[in-house]
Design a protein around this motif. Structure first.
Motif, mmCIF file in Angstrom:
data_model
loop_
_atom_site.group_PDB
_atom_site.id
_atom_site.type_symbol
_atom_site.label_atom_id
_atom_site.label_comp_id
_atom_site.label_asym_id
_atom_site.label_seq_id
_atom_site.Cartn_x
_atom_site.Cartn_y
_atom_site.Cartn_z
ATOM 1 N N ARG A 52 30.256 -2.111 3.735
ATOM 2 C CA ARG A 52 30.989 -1.027 4.392
ATOM 3 C C ARG A 52 32.390 -1.420 4.842
ATOM 4 N NH1 ARG A 52 27.167 -3.030 7.742
ATOM 5 N NH2 ARG A 52 27.687 -3.515 9.919
ATOM 6 N N ARG A 53 32.629 -2.712 5.094
ATOM 7 C CA ARG A 53 33.957 -3.141 5.541
ATOM 8 C C ARG A 53 34.798 -3.718 4.401
ATOM 9 N NH1 ARG A 53 30.577 -4.673 9.896
ATOM 10 N NH2 ARG A 53 31.055 -3.494 11.793
ATOM 11 N N VAL A 54 34.293 -3.614 3.179
ATOM 12 C CA VAL A 54 34.996 -4.164 2.013
ATOM 13 C C VAL A 54 35.924 -3.096 1.433
ATOM 14 C CG1 VAL A 54 34.678 -5.068 -0.326
ATOM 15 C CG2 VAL A 54 33.095 -5.730 1.503
ATOM 16 N N LEU A 55 37.123 -3.514 1.004
ATOM 17 C CA LEU A 55 38.035 -2.586 0.345
ATOM 18 C C LEU A 55 37.417 -2.078 -0.950
ATOM 19 C CD1 LEU A 55 41.482 -4.384 0.775
ATOM 20 C CD2 LEU A 55 40.531 -2.529 2.158
ATOM 21 N N SER A 109 32.381 -3.703 -7.207
ATOM 22 C CA SER A 109 32.035 -3.664 -8.627
ATOM 23 C C SER A 109 32.102 -2.215 -9.122
ATOM 24 C CB SER A 109 30.623 -4.206 -8.839
ATOM 25 O OG SER A 109 29.662 -3.309 -8.290
ATOM 26 N N GLY A 110 32.064 -2.042 -10.433
ATOM 27 C CA GLY A 110 32.088 -0.692 -11.001
ATOM 28 C C GLY A 110 30.936 0.166 -10.506
ATOM 29 N N GLY A 111 29.753 -0.424 -10.444
ATOM 30 C CA GLY A 111 28.598 0.325 -9.961
ATOM 31 C C GLY A 111 28.716 0.700 -8.506
ATOM 32 N N GLU A 112 29.246 -0.204 -7.698
ATOM 33 C CA GLU A 112 29.442 0.090 -6.275
ATOM 34 C C GLU A 112 30.500 1.175 -6.083
ATOM 35 O OE1 GLU A 112 28.384 -4.300 -4.342
ATOM 36 O OE2 GLU A 112 30.409 -3.874 -5.077
ATOM 37 N N ALA A 156 28.806 4.446 -6.874
ATOM 38 C CA ALA A 156 27.948 4.843 -5.754
ATOM 39 C C ALA A 156 28.791 5.393 -4.613
ATOM 40 C CB ALA A 156 27.120 3.653 -5.279
ATOM 41 N N LEU A 157 29.935 4.771 -4.356
ATOM 42 C CA LEU A 157 30.832 5.242 -3.304
ATOM 43 C C LEU A 157 31.385 6.623 -3.634
ATOM 44 C CD1 LEU A 157 32.427 4.879 -0.700
ATOM 45 C CD2 LEU A 157 34.135 3.573 -2.006
ATOM 46 N N SER A 214 42.715 0.794 -1.462
ATOM 47 C CA SER A 214 43.153 0.161 -0.212
ATOM 48 C C SER A 214 42.348 0.599 1.009
ATOM 49 C CB SER A 214 44.637 0.455 0.029
ATOM 50 O OG SER A 214 44.854 1.850 0.159
ATOM 51 N N LEU A 215 41.363 1.477 0.819
ATOM 52 C CA LEU A 215 40.500 1.898 1.916
ATOM 53 C C LEU A 215 39.144 1.214 1.797
ATOM 54 C CD1 LEU A 215 41.120 5.756 2.168
ATOM 55 C CD2 LEU A 215 42.231 3.906 3.432
ATOM 56 N N THR A 216 38.515 0.950 2.928
ATOM 57 C CA THR A 216 37.178 0.368 2.902
ATOM 58 C C THR A 216 36.152 1.434 2.571
ATOM 59 O OG1 THR A 216 36.702 0.814 5.231
ATOM 60 C CG2 THR A 216 37.842 -1.264 4.708
#
Length: 248
Positions: A130-133, A138-141, A144-145, A93-95
């Protein structure tokens, strides 16, 4: 070996009545070390124990000469150890930006973490998202996060547990390149991996865990070349790890 950053001696850890780690000895410096082994051998328990997340443990764990076994997780992180847990454990639920800002504020020292520009250079896709929940990534993103979040505390050492899990080979290659870049800048790393090819791409040194202790310390090249050792320690006939550009 280079100067030791993380020294583990006679480490035992328990889950209830289960004796999971049965005397782990390892020394890791600026050169990264990959840890491999079959499922259920205690690799994730080792990661959690090092981060103060296993309540019952004994032995010795020193980071840069400071005893950390028994310390609270926030204290261990403040000493300079970042953790990327298995399964990512991001907050859906966080960006993306909120994840990074939260860690920057928890650090409490402006400029102490990796600069945002460096993180965006390592993981360029995060800037556009950066503004996406996080739950919509994706799994890769998400992976990376999870790594970027750990970097926000300004670690000198990273513990990474199964970063390639469930990801396509091309995505894994991109993560490997980012981690190689950090390693070349002097960041120490303990890399727990199920895919031998990924482990070998990230480090020259390799250790094998069997039944809660280190059964073998070798080189990634030697393990990749030995079908016998792969069968003995990993239960595979030859390397089945996918992609991950080699060439360290």
């Amino acid at each position: 070996m280079d100067d030791v950053l993380l020294s583990i001696s006679g480490l035992h850890a328990y889950h209830g009545q289960a004796h999971v780690l049965t005397g782990v000895d390892l020394a890791i410096g600026r050169e990264p070390l990959s840890l491999v082994g079959r499922n259920g051998m205690g690799k994730t328990t080792l990661c959690n124990t090092l981060m103060g997340l296993v309540p019952r443990a004994e032995g010795q764990v020193r980071f840069d000469g400071v005893e950390i076994l028994g310390e609270r997780p926030f204290r261990i992180a403040n000493l300079g150890i970042g953790y990327v847990p298995q399964g990512r454990r991001i907050f859906p639920s966080l960006t993306v930006e909120e994840h990074l800002q939260m860690m920057a504020e928890r650090r409490g020292k402006p400029g102490a973490g990796l600069p945002r520009e460096r993180i965006h250079a390592l993981f360029p896709g995060l800037l556009a998202r950066r503004r996406v929940l996080a739950g919509a990534l994706s799994g890769g993103e998400q992976q990376a996060l999870a790594i970027a979040r750990a970097l926000m505390i300004g670690p000198r050492f990273l513990i990474l547990d199964e970063i390639s899990e469930g990801l396509a080979p091309l995505v894994v290659d991109q993560l490997v390149e980012a981690l190689r870049s950090l390693s070349q800048e002097g960041m120490g790393m303990l890399i727990v991996e199920q895919r031998l090819a990924v482990a070998a791409a990230l480090s020259r040194r390799l250790a094998v865990m069997v039944s809660g202790r280190i059964a073998l310390e070798t080189t990634s090249a030697a393990m990749m070349a030995s079908a016998e050792d792969q069968q003995r320690y990993l239960g595979v006939k030859g390397d089945r790890g996918q992609s991950a550009r080699r060439g360290r």
